[in-house]
Design a protein around this motif. Sequence first.
Motif, PDB file in Angstrom:
ATOM      1  N   LYS A  28      61.863  21.795 -11.963  1.00 44.97           N
ATOM      2  CA  LYS A  28      60.583  21.302 -12.436  1.00 44.97           C
ATOM      3  C   LYS A  28      59.943  19.947 -11.778  1.00 44.97           C
ATOM      4  O   LYS A  28      59.097  19.694 -11.975  1.00 44.97           O
ATOM      5  N   ARG A  29      60.544  18.686 -10.943  1.00 45.42           N
ATOM      6  CA  ARG A  29      59.918  18.005 -10.329  1.00 45.42           C
ATOM      7  C   ARG A  29      59.493  18.378  -8.993  1.00 45.42           C
ATOM      8  O   ARG A  29      58.841  19.101  -8.379  1.00 45.42           O
ATOM      9  N   VAL A  30      57.372  17.226  -9.053  1.00 45.49           N
ATOM     10  CA  VAL A  30      56.724  17.659  -7.984  1.00 45.49           C
ATOM     11  C   VAL A  30      56.940  16.837  -7.406  1.00 45.49           C
ATOM     12  O   VAL A  30      56.598  15.498  -7.703  1.00 45.49           O
ATOM     13  N   SER A  31      55.974  17.124  -6.380  1.00 50.71           N
ATOM     14  CA  SER A  31      55.521  15.886  -5.490  1.00 50.71           C
ATOM     15  C   SER A  31      54.172  16.212  -4.369  1.00 50.71           C
ATOM     16  O   SER A  31      53.609  17.387  -4.876  1.00 50.71           O
ATOM     17  N   HIS A  32      53.726  14.930  -3.892  1.00 49.42           N
ATOM     18  CA  HIS A  32      52.351  15.703  -3.171  1.00 49.42           C
ATOM     19  C   HIS A  32      52.627  15.232  -1.340  1.00 49.42           C
ATOM     20  O   HIS A  32      53.475  14.040  -1.744  1.00 49.42           O
ATOM     21  N   THR A  74      42.444   4.445  -8.114  1.00 51.08           N
ATOM     22  CA  THR A  74      41.729   2.754  -7.956  1.00 51.08           C
ATOM     23  C   THR A  74      43.068   2.372  -8.118  1.00 51.08           C
ATOM     24  O   THR A  74      42.561   1.011  -7.852  1.00 51.08           O
ATOM     25  N   TYR A  75      43.571   2.777  -8.361  1.00 46.19           N
ATOM     26  CA  TYR A  75      44.828   1.537  -9.163  1.00 46.19           C
ATOM     27  C   TYR A  75      46.495   2.229  -8.889  1.00 46.19           C
ATOM     28  O   TYR A  75      46.574   2.980  -9.327  1.00 46.19           O
ATOM     29  N   MET A  76      47.363   0.829  -8.452  1.00 47.23           N
ATOM     30  CA  MET A  76      48.625   1.806  -8.579  1.00 47.23           C
ATOM     31  C   MET A  76      49.423   0.280  -8.207  1.00 47.23           C
ATOM     32  O   MET A  76      48.988  -1.024  -7.808  1.00 47.23           O
ATOM     33  N   LYS A  77      50.579   0.124  -9.339  1.00 48.47           N
ATOM     34  CA  LYS A  77      51.700  -0.730 -10.098  1.00 48.47           C
ATOM     35  C   LYS A  77      53.098   0.210  -8.636  1.00 48.47           C
ATOM     36  O   LYS A  77      53.018   1.270  -9.064  1.00 48.47           O
ATOM     37  N   ILE A  78      53.655  -1.017  -7.969  1.00 46.08           N
ATOM     38  CA  ILE A  78      54.281  -0.296  -7.346  1.00 46.08           C
ATOM     39  C   ILE A  78      55.641  -1.248  -7.420  1.00 46.08           C
ATOM     40  O   ILE A  78      55.890  -2.256  -7.525  1.00 46.08           O
ATOM     41  N   PRO A  80      59.595  -2.880  -5.160  1.00 49.12           N
ATOM     42  CA  PRO A  80      60.202  -2.410  -4.326  1.00 49.12           C
ATOM     43  C   PRO A  80      61.929  -2.291  -4.442  1.00 49.12           C
ATOM     44  O   PRO A  80      62.012  -2.746  -5.522  1.00 49.12           O
ATOM     45  N   HIS A  81      62.227  -1.983  -3.610  1.00 49.78           N
ATOM     46  CA  HIS A  81      63.171  -1.663  -3.181  1.00 49.78           C
ATOM     47  C   HIS A  81      63.497  -2.189  -1.568  1.00 49.78           C
ATOM     48  O   HIS A  81      63.220  -2.206  -0.818  1.00 49.78           O
ATOM     49  N   SER A  82      64.275  -3.803  -1.643  1.00 46.99           N
ATOM     50  CA  SER A  82      64.276  -4.285  -0.496  1.00 46.99           C
ATOM     51  C   SER A  82      65.598  -4.214   0.197  1.00 46.99           C
ATOM     52  O   SER A  82      65.438  -4.499   1.581  1.00 46.99           O
ATOM     53  N   THR A  83      65.976  -3.044  -0.083  1.00 49.20           N
ATOM     54  CA  THR A  83      67.236  -2.634   0.515  1.00 49.20           C
ATOM     55  C   THR A  83      67.507  -1.721   1.433  1.00 49.20           C
ATOM     56  O   THR A  83      67.457  -1.615   2.252  1.00 49.20           O
ATOM     57  N   ASN A  84      66.371  -0.789   0.831  1.00 47.09           N
ATOM     58  CA  ASN A  84      66.305   0.495   2.000  1.00 47.09           C
ATOM     59  C   ASN A  84      64.865   0.671   2.174  1.00 47.09           C
ATOM     60  O   ASN A  84      64.441   1.468   2.718  1.00 47.09           O
ATOM     61  N   HIS A  85      63.730  -0.412   1.362  1.00 49.69           N
ATOM     62  CA  HIS A  85      62.198  -0.246   1.669  1.00 49.69           C
ATOM     63  C   HIS A  85      61.649   0.866   1.387  1.00 49.69           C
ATOM     64  O   HIS A  85      60.309   1.783   0.774  1.00 49.69           O
ATOM     65  N   ASN A  86      62.009   1.842   0.324  1.00 46.78           N
ATOM     66  CA  ASN A  86      62.090   2.445  -0.950  1.00 46.78           C
ATOM     67  C   ASN A  86      61.025   1.440  -1.527  1.00 46.78           C
ATOM     68  O   ASN A  86      61.191   0.201  -2.318  1.00 46.78           O
ATOM     69  N   PHE A  87      60.383   2.976  -2.276  1.00 45.61           N
ATOM     70  CA  PHE A  87      59.526   1.410  -3.853  1.00 45.61           C
ATOM     71  C   PHE A  87      59.361   3.054  -5.141  1.00 45.61           C
ATOM     72  O   PHE A  87      59.219   3.650  -4.647  1.00 45.61           O
ATOM     73  N   ASN A  88      59.096   2.421  -6.198  1.00 54.13           N
ATOM     74  CA  ASN A  88      59.108   3.508  -7.583  1.00 54.13           C
ATOM     75  C   ASN A  88      57.296   2.907  -7.425  1.00 54.13           C
ATOM     76  O   ASN A  88      56.468   2.076  -7.457  1.00 54.13           O
ATOM     77  N   ILE A  89      56.854   3.889  -7.930  1.00 56.16           N
ATOM     78  CA  ILE A  89      55.255   4.367  -7.746  1.00 56.16           C
ATOM     79  C   ILE A  89      55.450   4.105  -9.767  1.00 56.16           C
ATOM     80  O   ILE A  89      55.720   5.026 -10.411  1.00 56.16           O
ATOM     81  N   LEU A  90      54.900   2.718 -10.279  1.00 60.75           N
ATOM     82  CA  LEU A  90      54.963   2.869 -12.077  1.00 60.75           C
ATOM     83  C   LEU A  90      53.807   3.401 -12.208  1.00 60.75           C
ATOM     84  O   LEU A  90      54.029   3.468 -13.680  1.00 60.75           O
ATOM     85  N   PRO A  94      43.385   6.823 -11.089  1.00 62.71           N
ATOM     86  CA  PRO A  94      43.180   7.588 -12.992  1.00 62.71           C
ATOM     87  C   PRO A  94      43.526   8.283 -13.096  1.00 62.71           C
ATOM     88  O   PRO A  94      43.314   9.341 -14.320  1.00 62.71           O
ATOM     89  N   SER A  95      44.157   9.026 -12.505  1.00 66.64           N
ATOM     90  CA  SER A  95      45.497  10.078 -13.130  1.00 66.64           C
ATOM     91  C   SER A  95      46.775   9.528 -12.392  1.00 66.64           C
ATOM     92  O   SER A  95      47.532   8.771 -11.578  1.00 66.64           O
ATOM     93  N   SER A  96      47.855  10.714 -12.877  1.00 67.75           N
ATOM     94  CA  SER A  96      49.223  10.044 -12.943  1.00 67.75           C
ATOM     95  C   SER A  96      49.697  10.709 -10.479  1.00 67.75           C
ATOM     96  O   SER A  96      50.584   9.592 -10.125  1.00 67.75           O
ATOM     97  N   ALA A  97      49.400  11.506 -10.289  1.00 72.28           N
ATOM     98  CA  ALA A  97      48.661  12.172  -8.967  1.00 72.28           C
ATOM     99  C   ALA A  97      47.783  11.292  -8.464  1.00 72.28           C
ATOM    100  O   ALA A  97      46.847  11.432  -8.814  1.00 72.28           O
ATOM    101  N   ILE A  98      47.315  10.845  -7.149  1.00 71.74           N
ATOM    102  CA  ILE A  98      46.701   9.981  -6.441  1.00 71.74           C
ATOM    103  C   ILE A  98      46.563  10.246  -5.277  1.00 71.74           C
ATOM    104  O   ILE A  98      47.568  10.293  -4.256  1.00 71.74           O
ATOM    105  N   SER A  99      44.922   9.750  -4.365  1.00 78.42           N
ATOM    106  CA  SER A  99      44.950   9.805  -2.963  1.00 78.42           C
ATOM    107  C   SER A  99      44.785   9.072  -2.564  1.00 78.42           C
ATOM    108  O   SER A  99      44.074   7.859  -3.168  1.00 78.42           O
TER     109      SER A  99
END
Length: 196
Positions: A28-32, A74-78, A80-90, A94-99
């Motif tokens: 049930k994991r989702v991504s866009h 309009t807003y995003m808090k991320i 970073p993981h400095s070792t592999n250039h990935n990051f978490n979107i915290l 206006p919603s949990s999935a944005i463009s």
Amino acid sequence: MPLSVFDRLAVLRIEYPMVFKNKNPYTKRVSHCGVLEFSAEEGFVLLPDWMMKNLNLEEGQLVTLENTTLPKGTYMKIQPHSTNHNFNILEAKPSSAISVVETDCEVEFAVPLDYKETEKSKVESGKSQEETKFKPFMGVGRRLDGQPSTAPAEPSTASAESMVKEDGVKDVKEKNLKKDEQKFQPFTGKKYRLAE
């Protein structure tokens, strides 16, 4: 994605840019994501390695795709993981999935996952307020006419006590400035007049 998907989407007159909701039906994991090209074999979609890891998918496993429209971010808090250039979107608004395509989105960075406070930063954070207090202009004054400055060579702290002590010195300095102004003549040329 296969070319047949593009033909079907063209008939439906979907909004651009094309955005798809990818779902692992087992976890049930989702991504866009968007679409790079319509050139895959019929019945297959090709996903990047990082997206398959994010969705917990194995090669050849079933994934469901659904065309969707995401609100402009309009807003995003991320974080970073400095070792592999990935990051978490915290957080996202206006919603949990944005463009984030063609939008002004405010981005805030959280402390990286592998951040370790160094001894230097610990010492700097432990400084007393006295050391970090604002210090006004600490330079030396220079006069434009090349004459020596009558200002004190060392910076003074603007405390009430020092101001009282300097009142007598100020009077002397003002007198010296007036004498210097009388001596200095910026234009010493002659005046000429055109003949009529």
